[in-house]
Motif scaffolding. Structure first.
Motif, PDB file in Angstrom:
ATOM      1  N   UNK A 175       0.804  -1.221   0.000  1.00  0.00           N
ATOM      2  CA  UNK A 175       0.000   0.000   0.000  1.00  0.00           C
ATOM      3  C   UNK A 175       0.837   1.272   0.000  1.00  0.00           C
ATOM      4  N   UNK A 176       1.971   1.240   0.685  1.00  0.00           N
ATOM      5  CA  UNK A 176       2.808   2.440   0.746  1.00  0.00           C
ATOM      6  C   UNK A 176       4.244   2.040   1.051  1.00  0.00           C
ATOM      7  N   UNK A 177       5.054   2.012   0.016  1.00  0.00           N
ATOM      8  CA  UNK A 177       6.463   1.662   0.205  1.00  0.00           C
ATOM      9  C   UNK A 177       7.164   2.690   1.094  1.00  0.00           C
ATOM     10  N   UNK A 178       6.764   3.944   0.981  1.00  0.00           N
ATOM     11  CA  UNK A 178       7.389   4.989   1.800  1.00  0.00           C
ATOM     12  C   UNK A 178       7.106   4.767   3.283  1.00  0.00           C
ATOM     13  N   UNK A 179       5.865   4.423   3.591  1.00  0.00           N
ATOM     14  CA  UNK A 179       5.510   4.161   4.993  1.00  0.00           C
ATOM     15  C   UNK A 179       6.255   2.948   5.529  1.00  0.00           C
TER      16      UNK A 179
END
Length: 305
Positions: A175-179
């Motif tokens: 869902x969110x690689x950054x997170x």
């Protein structure tokens, strides 16, 4: 013509169980892969190569379960190759998947030439119809153990996605690689591991084709089931339990032609055999709404960008 509805329903039930098993394994594996934010369109090649490896492993060892293991290992290696290539900067996972589909299919045809004639030991079913004297129903309830294993994996995955730390990490990466990166989770290893699991499941699905139904090795054994399974994951909204239901639906569609033929319906045979492909097309059309098409999709998937 008087159509025996009971015979058709029983035949479709038995056929749905037999035909749905490869769909179930491939779709569950792809569900995990896509949950990590990567799509693998090369599963058709993995499925065909797994069918060849499973048949060859059973023939060489004399034990079909070693064949299943060989197919799973072969699929894992294909998943590792896909995951490693897609981890390189600027590489498109859809293009890599298409390339590996062609590569896996061609490799299976090349190494599988000597396996077309010999007869390998087959997987044996479990007789769940021992309680009935109806021969048609009893035949329909001849269940392969891999089908039961697939159901157990579907529900275990559903639980893992919602309730376990591993499932949470997988969903976060998708869902969110950054997170996920901010939380200290390694993106690339997670995606490679997820793609390897997807390859393993596709390989096992291929072994089912060659070692149980239809129970032989030939170059046209897959009939596009690997690609249909990818569409099935989208239809199931990336829910493993829904993948099980969708696999049964597709399996029932695939069993419709043989079921009608078994009760004497010969007109339109080829049309009935095309039911799974027609169903795939209808599902893609019905789920093409801009607001609903990607509902539940991991946000890191290339198809969502």
């Amino acid at each position: 013509m008087n159509l025996d509805l009971w015979s058709v329903l029983v035949a479709v039930l038995g056929g749905a169980i037999r035909v749905s098993t490869p769909f179930l394994f491939v779709s569950l594996g792809e569900c995990v892969t896509e949950k990590s934010g990567r799509i693998n369109l090369g599963l058709e090649g993995t499925l065909v190569f797994g069918a060849m490896a499973g048949y060859g492993g059973s023939l060489l060892t004399g034990n079909p379960w070693f064949g299943v293991l060989a197919a799973g290992i072969a699929g894992t290696l294909f998943g590792l190759l896909h995951g490693a290539i897609c981890s390189l900067k600027g590489v498109n996972d859809v293009a890599v998947g298409i390339a590996l589909m062609i590569f896996g299919t061609g490799l299976a045809f090349f190494f599988g030439k000597p396996l077309i004639q010999p007869a390998a030991p087959m997987l044996q079913p479990i007789d769940l119809g021992f309680w009935t004297s109806d021969p048609a129903l009893r035949a329909a309830l001849q269940i392969n153990p891999l089908f039961i294993v697939g159901i157990a994996i579907a529900f275990a995955m559903g639980f893992a996605f919602r309730r376990t730390r591993t499932g949470l990490i997988l969903r976060m990466v998708g869902d969110s690689a950054d997170a996920a990166r901010a939380m200290g989770y390694p993106i690339v290893p997670v995606r490679i591991a997820a793609t390897m699991f997807g390859g393993f499941m596709a390989g096992v699905g291929g072994a089912y084709l060659s070692l149980y139904y239809p129970g032989s090795w030939n170059e046209g054994i897959s009939s596009g089931q690997g690609l249909i399974a990818v569409a099935l994951v989208i239809f199931a909204r990336w829910n493993p339990v829904a993948c099980f239901g969708a696999a049964l639906l597709f399996g029932g569609a695939g069993a419709l032609g043989p079921a009608l033929q078994s009760v004497g319906v010969t007109g339109g045979t080829y049309l009935f055999y095309a039911a799974p492909y027609v169903l795939t097309l209808l599902i893609l059309i019905l789920t093409s709404s801009p607001r609903r098409a990607l509902e539940g999709a991991p946000r890191e998937l290339s198809i969502t960008k």
